[in-house]
Structure formats: structure tokens, C-alpha cells
Scaffold this active site. Structure first.
Site, short mmCIF file in Angstrom:
data_model
loop_
_atom_site.label_atom_id
_atom_site.label_comp_id
_atom_site.label_asym_id
_atom_site.label_seq_id
_atom_site.Cartn_x
_atom_site.Cartn_y
_atom_site.Cartn_z
N ASP A 167 0.85 -1.19 0.00
CA ASP A 167 0.00 0.00 0.00
C ASP A 167 0.89 1.25 0.00
O ASP A 167 1.79 1.37 0.85
CB ASP A 167 -0.88 -0.05 1.27
CG ASP A 167 -2.00 0.96 1.27
OD1 ASP A 167 -2.42 1.40 0.18
OD2 ASP A 167 -2.48 1.30 2.38
N GLU B 174 -1.28 5.93 -8.94
CA GLU B 174 -2.28 6.91 -8.46
C GLU B 174 -2.14 8.22 -9.21
O GLU B 174 -1.04 8.74 -9.38
CB GLU B 174 -2.13 7.16 -6.95
CG GLU B 174 -3.07 8.26 -6.45
CD GLU B 174 -3.26 8.29 -4.94
OE1 GLU B 174 -3.18 7.21 -4.31
OE2 GLU B 174 -3.46 9.38 -4.40
N ASP C 93 -9.07 0.59 5.77
CA ASP C 93 -8.17 0.38 6.91
C ASP C 93 -8.85 0.86 8.19
O ASP C 93 -8.98 0.14 9.18
CB ASP C 93 -6.86 1.13 6.68
CG ASP C 93 -5.83 0.86 7.77
OD1 ASP C 93 -6.07 -0.03 8.62
OD2 ASP C 93 -4.78 1.53 7.80
P1 13P Z 1 -9.31 4.51 5.15
O1 13P Z 1 -8.48 5.32 6.10
O2 13P Z 1 -10.54 5.23 4.73
O3 13P Z 1 -9.62 3.14 5.68
O4 13P Z 1 -8.43 4.31 3.81
C1 13P Z 1 -7.46 3.31 3.74
C2 13P Z 1 -6.62 3.43 2.51
O5 13P Z 1 -6.93 4.11 1.55
C3 13P Z 1 -5.36 2.65 2.50
O6 13P Z 1 -4.60 2.88 1.34
O1 G3H Z 2 -2.92 4.66 3.53
C1 G3H Z 2 -2.91 4.58 4.73
C2 G3H Z 2 -3.28 3.30 5.41
O2 G3H Z 2 -4.40 3.52 6.20
C3 G3H Z 2 -2.10 2.75 6.18
O3 G3H Z 2 -1.82 3.53 7.28
O4 G3H Z 2 0.63 4.06 7.12
O5 G3H Z 2 -0.60 4.13 9.32
O6 G3H Z 2 -0.09 1.95 8.21
P1 G3H Z 2 -0.38 3.42 8.03
ZN ZN Z 3 -4.64 4.87 0.58
#
Ligand code: 13P
Ligand code: G3H
Ligand code: ZN
Length: 339
Positions: free
Chosen positions: A83, A142, A265
Site C-alpha cells: 500500500d 495513483e 483500513d
Molecule cells: P481509510 O483510512 O478510509 O480506511 O483508507 C485506507 C486506505 O486508503 C489505505 O490505502
Molecule cells: O494509507 C494509509 C493506510 O491507512 C495505512 O496507514 O501508514 O498508518 O499503516 P499506516
Molecule cells: Zn490509501
């Protein structure tokens, strides 16, 4: 059964007209909740790890936890996705670690905050796509930046995706999936009131889908932030502010117009936190951590079951055989000739 690739899972989702939830993972209980939720509703699932998650769990733990998940749930396709990769080197590290899909987020510079220019985004995304596809690994890019339209969260700057630029971007980079910016942001504080279709710029999704009918779109920041979870956390001693997430109906509308990967998330975090707070409060004599983690894992599972069902992915786990990275690599050969 090998780990599935994002490309195959989203191609299948497009055929079936549904979306697949991409849930963030940081530890064993969260992963078990995700996988058992997907098993329960017989859905394919995308497990994604941020750089923060890899740092938190440690790369070896994370990789082997996910391999254990695949071994314990061979009947469902599971993708391991990076991610928000901040630079090509991070994506290459993830590929070496065994990730079957990576996101090169070139919409921001490597600091993860400053919006980049278009040429930089094309360059780094294409570099990653070329190298990843040779190994059969999928790539998400993106275009545009997330950010709270009303609350100033995220990069602080909102650049909605331009549909014409999206056409050029997909052609120049060869990405398998395109994250679009339509006005969502990460985290619990997205909107100060329930967002309308206008605030969310859903028309952009429809426009991009018309111009790029074969491109799989990704919606980031797609947590719905259920009021019931916020209330439970606050009733159990938390102090979250009033907030609104992305209504599930808006996500479903996106899925009707080419959204195939839906990133969630925050909803999992809220569910786990609500369960932990309640259990700890309710059992002051308890000191076995399993007593706290079990309901937390179950809470994660419930979120995953609910979202996968709402996105239409339930029941689709057995629709296809998972292809290996080698098989996927062969599919990319020749695809970029002449670009
Ligand atoms: P949320 O914070 O809305 O769950 O989004 C998660 C996300 O886009 C991770 O890449
Ligand atoms: O894109 C953000 C996700 O919610 C992951 O969050 O970087 O705190 O693990 P994090
Ligand atoms: Zn994201």
C-alpha cells in the site's frame, strides 16, 4: 495455491461486476480476522501492508504470516499488496519479499506529503511497472491526490483526477489498476457531514470509466466510519470527534462504474479498538491477552464479511484458479511493444 495477483483478481471482479476489499494488515490477529472473514463469505481478498506496517511487524514476520494465511485458506484467492509505495526502491523491496502486487504512489514525492508533477509520476510508475511485470507482479498507480475537502487532512492539497490525463497515464505507464482521487481522504476524519455525490465527485469515476472501460479503478480512503463504532469507542472511554466516512452506497455506485479495489483500513482499526476497550473495561481481573485479542479478531472479521458482501465479492472465491507469477509474467510479454 500460490498468492494471487491483483491483476487476475481484478480482471475476474470486472467480469463478475463486483469490487474486492483491500484491508490493511499489521499483525497476526488482524490478518486472521481478514482471512477468516473472506473465508466465511467465500470471497477473494486483498491483504495490503503499508511501509508503516512492514516496519511495525518486520518484513519476515509479515511475509510469513501471509504465507501461513494462504496455507490455511487455500480455497480463497489472497493477494499480498504494498500500500502506498513511496519510491521505486520500496516497491522492489516488496517484490523481493514476495508481494504479488505493489502500489507506486507517484502522486506524491518520496516524502509522502508533497504533490509531485505529472512527468515524475509517469516516470517512477512506469519504471516500477516494467520491472514488476517482468516478474508477473501487478502494479497500482495513483493520479491526483487524496485530502480532506473539508477538514484539511491528507496531503492538505486536493487534486482530483483529470479523466483525460488518466487515459494518457494508463497508456504511458501500463498500470494494472489506477487509484483515482475523488475527494476522499485517509483516516477517521474525512467529512464533517454526510458527503453528497457532489462532495465525492462520483461523476469523475463515471467519466474515467467511459474513457478507460478496461482499467480497474481503486478507491482509497473508503472506510465508512460507522457511527456505531465511534459511539462504542467513546462509551468505553475513548474520545473520538464527530465524523463521517464514505457511505457504502457511494462505493457501490463506484463499483457499478469500474471501481474494483476498495481500500479499507480505518473501519478495521475502529472495530478492533472498540472490542479491545470494551473487553478490557468489562474484565478488570483478566490478564491473559488472548481474552482481549479474540474479540478484537472477531470484530475485524465482522467488518471484512460485511464489506466484502456489500462490494458484491461474496461467493466468488471459487470462480477461478489462481495463476502463478510465472503465468502472469507471460501475459505481459509483448504488451508494451510500441508504447
Ligand atoms: P481509510 O483510512 O478510509 O480506511 O483508507 C485506507 C486506505 O486508503 C489505505 O490505502
Ligand atoms: O494509507 C494509509 C493506510 O491507512 C495505512 O496507514 O501508514 O498508518 O499503516 P499506516
Ligand atoms: Zn490509501
Amino acid at each position: 495455491m500460490p498468492l494471487a495477483t491483483l491483476r487476475q483478481v481484478l480482471d475476474e471482479a470486472a467480469k463478475g461486476g463486483y469490487g474486492v476489499g483491500a484491508f490493511n494488515v499489521n499483525n497476526m490477529e488482524q490478518l486472521q480476522g481478514i482471512v477468516s472473514g473472506a473465508q466465511e463469505v467465500q470471497a477473494p481478498v486483498i491483504v495490503q501492508a503499508s511501509r508503516g506496517a512492514i516496519a511495525y511487524a518486520g518484513p519476515q514476520y509479515l511475509r510469513n504470516l501471509v504465507l501461513a494465511a494462504v496455507e490455511s485458506a487455500p480455497e480463497i484467492p489472497i493477494v499480498l499488496h504494498l500500500d502506498h509505495g513511496d519510491k521505486p526502491e520500496t516497491c522492489f523491496m516488496a517484490i523481493d519479499l514476495g508481494f504479488t502486487s505493489v502500489m507506486m504512489d507517484g502522486s506524491l514525492l518520496a516524502d509522502g506529503k508533497t504533490p509531485s508533477d505529472y512527468e515524475y509520476n509517469v516516470r517512477v510508475t512506469r519504471e516500477v511497472a516494467d520491472a514488476a511485470h517482468e516478474k508477473g507482479v501487478s502494479v497500482e498507480g495513483e493520479l491526483g491526490t487524496l485530502g480532506g475537502i473539508e477538514d484539511g487532512h491528507g496531503s492538505g492539497e486536493v487534486h482530483l483526477t483529470d479523466p483525460d490525463q488518466a487515459v494518457d497515464f494508463v497508456e504511458q505507464t501500463g498500470v494494472d489498476a489506477l487509484a483515482v482521487a475523488i475527494g476522499t481522504s485517509h483516516g477517521a476524519y474525512k467529512f464533517t457531514q454526510k458527503p453528497t455525490g457532489e462532495v465525492l465527485a462520483m461523476h469523475l469515476i463515471e467519466e474515467i470509466h467511459q474513457k478507460l472501460p478496461d482499467t480497474h479503478m481503486v478507491m482509497h480512503g473508503s472506510s465508512s466510519v460507522p457511527q456505531s463504532l465511534v459511539d462504542r469507542i467513546n462509551a468505553a472511554g475513548g474520545n473520538l470527534e464527530a465524523t463521517f466516512g464514505v457511505p457504502v452506497e457511494e462505493i457501490q455506485q463506484g463499483i457499478r462504474h469500474g471501481v474494483r479495489k476498495v481500500n479499507v483500513d480505518t473501519d478495521g482499526r475502529l472495530a478492533i479498538t472498540a472490542a479491545l476497550r470494551e473487553t478490557i473495561n468489562a474484565s478488570p481481573k483478566e490478564f491473559d491477552p488472548r481474552a482481549f485479542f479474540k474479540p478484537a479478531r472477531e470484530a475485524m472479521k465482522q467488518v471484512v464479511m460485511e464489506r466484502l458482501t456489500q462490494f458484491g465479492a461474496a461467493g466468488h472465491a471459487g470462480d477461478y484458479e489462481v495463476l502463478s507469477l510465472d503465468e502472469m509474467a507471460k501475459r505481459y510479454v509483448g504488451e508494451r511493444v510500441g508504447v
